[in-house]
Design an enzyme around this catalytic site. Structure first.
Site, short mmCIF file in Angstrom:
data_model
loop_
_atom_site.label_atom_id
_atom_site.label_comp_id
_atom_site.label_asym_id
_atom_site.label_seq_id
_atom_site.Cartn_x
_atom_site.Cartn_y
_atom_site.Cartn_z
N ASN A 21 -10.18 5.36 1.70
CA ASN A 21 -10.43 5.54 3.14
C ASN A 21 -11.60 6.48 3.40
O ASN A 21 -11.51 7.40 4.22
CB ASN A 21 -9.17 6.03 3.87
N ASP A 63 -7.36 2.96 -2.76
CA ASP A 63 -8.05 2.98 -1.47
C ASP A 63 -8.31 4.42 -1.08
O ASP A 63 -7.38 5.22 -0.95
CB ASP A 63 -7.16 2.29 -0.42
N SER A 114 0.86 -1.18 0.00
CA SER A 114 0.00 0.00 0.00
C SER A 114 0.90 1.23 0.00
O SER A 114 1.78 1.35 0.84
CB SER A 114 -0.86 -0.06 1.26
N ASP A 134 -13.78 -2.09 3.47
CA ASP A 134 -12.84 -2.33 4.57
C ASP A 134 -13.48 -1.78 5.85
O ASP A 134 -14.10 -2.52 6.62
CB ASP A 134 -11.51 -1.63 4.24
N LYS A 164 -1.28 -0.96 -4.30
CA LYS A 164 -2.49 -0.20 -3.92
C LYS A 164 -2.08 1.24 -3.69
O LYS A 164 -1.12 1.52 -2.96
CB LYS A 164 -3.08 -0.85 -2.68
N LEU A 165 -2.82 2.16 -4.31
CA LEU A 165 -2.53 3.58 -4.16
C LEU A 165 -3.57 4.21 -3.26
O LEU A 165 -4.77 4.03 -3.47
CB LEU A 165 -2.59 4.28 -5.53
N LYS A 166 -3.12 4.98 -2.29
CA LYS A 166 -4.05 5.77 -1.49
C LYS A 166 -4.48 6.96 -2.35
O LYS A 166 -3.64 7.59 -3.01
CB LYS A 166 -3.36 6.26 -0.23
N LYS A 177 -9.52 -7.27 8.17
CA LYS A 177 -8.46 -6.91 9.11
C LYS A 177 -8.84 -7.48 10.45
O LYS A 177 -9.70 -6.93 11.14
CB LYS A 177 -8.36 -5.39 9.21
N GLU A 229 -11.34 0.61 -3.17
CA GLU A 229 -11.59 0.25 -1.77
C GLU A 229 -12.17 1.42 -0.99
O GLU A 229 -11.67 2.54 -1.06
CB GLU A 229 -10.25 -0.20 -1.16
N GLY A 257 -3.91 -4.60 6.26
CA GLY A 257 -2.83 -4.37 7.22
C GLY A 257 -3.01 -3.02 7.86
O GLY A 257 -3.68 -2.14 7.30
O1 NPG Z 1 0.49 -2.62 4.89
O2 NPG Z 1 0.01 -2.55 6.99
C1 NPG Z 1 -0.08 -2.10 5.84
C2 NPG Z 1 -0.87 -0.86 5.62
C3 NPG Z 1 -1.94 -0.99 4.61
O3 NPG Z 1 -2.89 0.96 3.70
C4 NPG Z 1 -2.84 0.21 4.63
N1 NPG Z 1 -3.52 0.37 5.73
O4 NPG Z 1 -6.56 2.07 5.31
O5 NPG Z 1 -5.99 0.04 5.06
C5 NPG Z 1 -5.74 1.18 5.43
C6 NPG Z 1 -4.37 1.49 5.96
C7 NPG Z 1 -4.32 1.84 7.42
C8 NPG Z 1 -3.10 1.98 8.03
C9 NPG Z 1 -5.42 2.05 8.17
C10 NPG Z 1 -2.99 2.30 9.38
C11 NPG Z 1 -5.32 2.39 9.51
C12 NPG Z 1 -4.11 2.51 10.11
#
Ligand code: NPG
Length: 369
Positions: free
Chosen positions: A191, A189, A136, A239, A162-164, A263, A214, A291
């Site tokens: 969020n 993603d 990510s 998610d 995966k791109l935020k 998760k 996502e 993750g």
């Molecule tokens: O590889 O652990 C990893 C991070 C993957 O992008 C990732 N996590 O929105 O999924 C998410 C994001 C996240 C990270 C969310 C930290 C909350 C806390």
């Protein structure tokens, strides 16, 4: 049957190799609660995925600490001799707080399995000994930096990028990455940064053959996600919206998603994550393992889960080095073929290195009956 004799609760802090920016904030260090649960026969480890502040979810470190210390630990102590299957009932007096619950439930399960000499993967019924890894990538200041990072992770072997994204930093960024890498497995993603008014953004993203989009909308907006899914070609993945197996069932039935990100640390631990996997699998919906920048404890737990048969897409099961220069456990490594080995030792198969644990501990308390 297991009786909990003591729970060591600590907050640890370790720097991240670089800032991780999402639509909900920037993280520069990992600070989390870790639990060591002691029984007559073994010890077990659990990691809390809550963050420093309640920006991603309602839960946060200080709150998780209080809930574990004030409610979950006392409930476990007074439960006497129990198994992991009793824990929903034992901890049922606490409404919500799935991240805090996951910490103690996973630690309990780890201790139970270590006492039996069985691995978590074996206990769950894993059907693979390696899992496919994705990575990510946070929102970068420039497109050039994003392209550099993508190229670096592809060279490391990662099988899915995966791109935020967030409003304003979406279509152009995706377009640049897709132009540079026409054939890679690519996803985005959000969020929860968008609303249904942004449907044109997602229609535009339909052009880039993404594996999925996502969590585009607010976690509570299942009906809105279903409306969006009907208007775009790309599969939606949920998610934050999926907090339980019941949520997964509702989302799938409504047509709010065609893929689920599981998760375990966010949904109340491994047993509930397993139930989400089962619901999705029965409906023919692929799942993958999310993750939350976990240290080796959470990463090991995630890996065992990701080895279940319904996990058919690469997860955010990245190498320890993607986040930490010096993890608290032995580092997890992504091999050149883009896979990671599932631990085979008893329980989650790893323990923190004592000197590293000591060096990263910010606060420690031992709870007893
Ligand atoms: O590889 O652990 C990893 C991070 C993957 O992008 C990732 N996590 O929105 O999924 C998410 C994001 C996240 C990270 C969310 C930290 C909350 C806390």
């Amino acid at each position: 049957m297991t009786t909990v004799r003591a729970i060591e609760i600590r907050t640890i802090g370790l720097p991240l190799v670089g800032p991780f920016r999402t639509s909900f904030g920037v993280e520069t260090e990992k600070v989390c609660v870790v639990v060591r649960l002691v029984t007559d026969d073994a010890e077990g480890w659990g990691e809390c995925v809550a963050g420093i502040d309640p920006g991603y979810s309602e839960e946060f470190n200080e709150g998780a600490w209080l809930v574990i210390r004030g409610f979950l630990a006392p409930a476990l102590f007074s439960a006497g001799d129990v198994t992991v299957d009793d824990l929903d009932r034992v901890l049922g007096g606490v409404r919500g707080h799935p991240m805090a619950k996951a910490t103690v439930i996973d630690a309990f399960l780890d201790a139970e399995l270590r006492a039996q000499g069985r691995s978590l993967a074996e206990h769950l019924g894993a059907d693979k000994d390696r899992v496919a890894c994705g990575v990510s990538i946070g929102i970068t200041p420039t497109t050039e930096q994003l392209l550099d990072q993508v190229a670096g992770y592809l060279a490391d072997g990662y099988r899915r990028i995966k791109l935020k994204i967030e409003p304003g930093l979406d279509v152009e960024r995706v377009s640049a990455v897709r132009a540079a890498h026409p054939d890679i497995a690519l996803s985005v993603d959000a969020n929860a940064a968008y609303t249904l008014d942004d449907v044109d953004v997602f229609r535009a993203l339909d052009e880039f053959d993404l594996l999925m989009v996502e969590q585009p909308l607010h976690p509570d907006d299942l009906v809105q996600h279903a409306k969006l899914q009907r208007q775009i070609r790309t599969d939606l993945c949920l998610d934050e919206s999926i907090r339980s197996a019941a949520d997964a069932e509702a989302a799938i039935e409504l047509g709010a998603c065609r893929i689920v990100n599981i998760k375990q640390g966010r949904v109340g631990g491994v047993p509930e994550a397993r139930r989400i996997h089962d619901v999705a699998r029965a409906a023919g919906v692929p799942v993958w393992c999310g993750g939350m920048l976990e240290t080796g404890i959470g990463r090991a737990t995630n890996l065992a889960l990701a080895a279940l048969p319904g996990f058919t897409l690469p997860g955010d099961t990245s190498a320890s080095a993607r986040y930490f220069t010096d993890d608290i456990t032995e580092p997890f490594v992504v091999d050149p073929d883009g896979t990671m080995k599932v631990p085979t030792g008893p329980g989650i198969g790893v323990v923190p290195r004592p000197e590293r644990l000591k060096a990263t501990t910010l606060r420690l308390e031992t709870l007893t009956p």
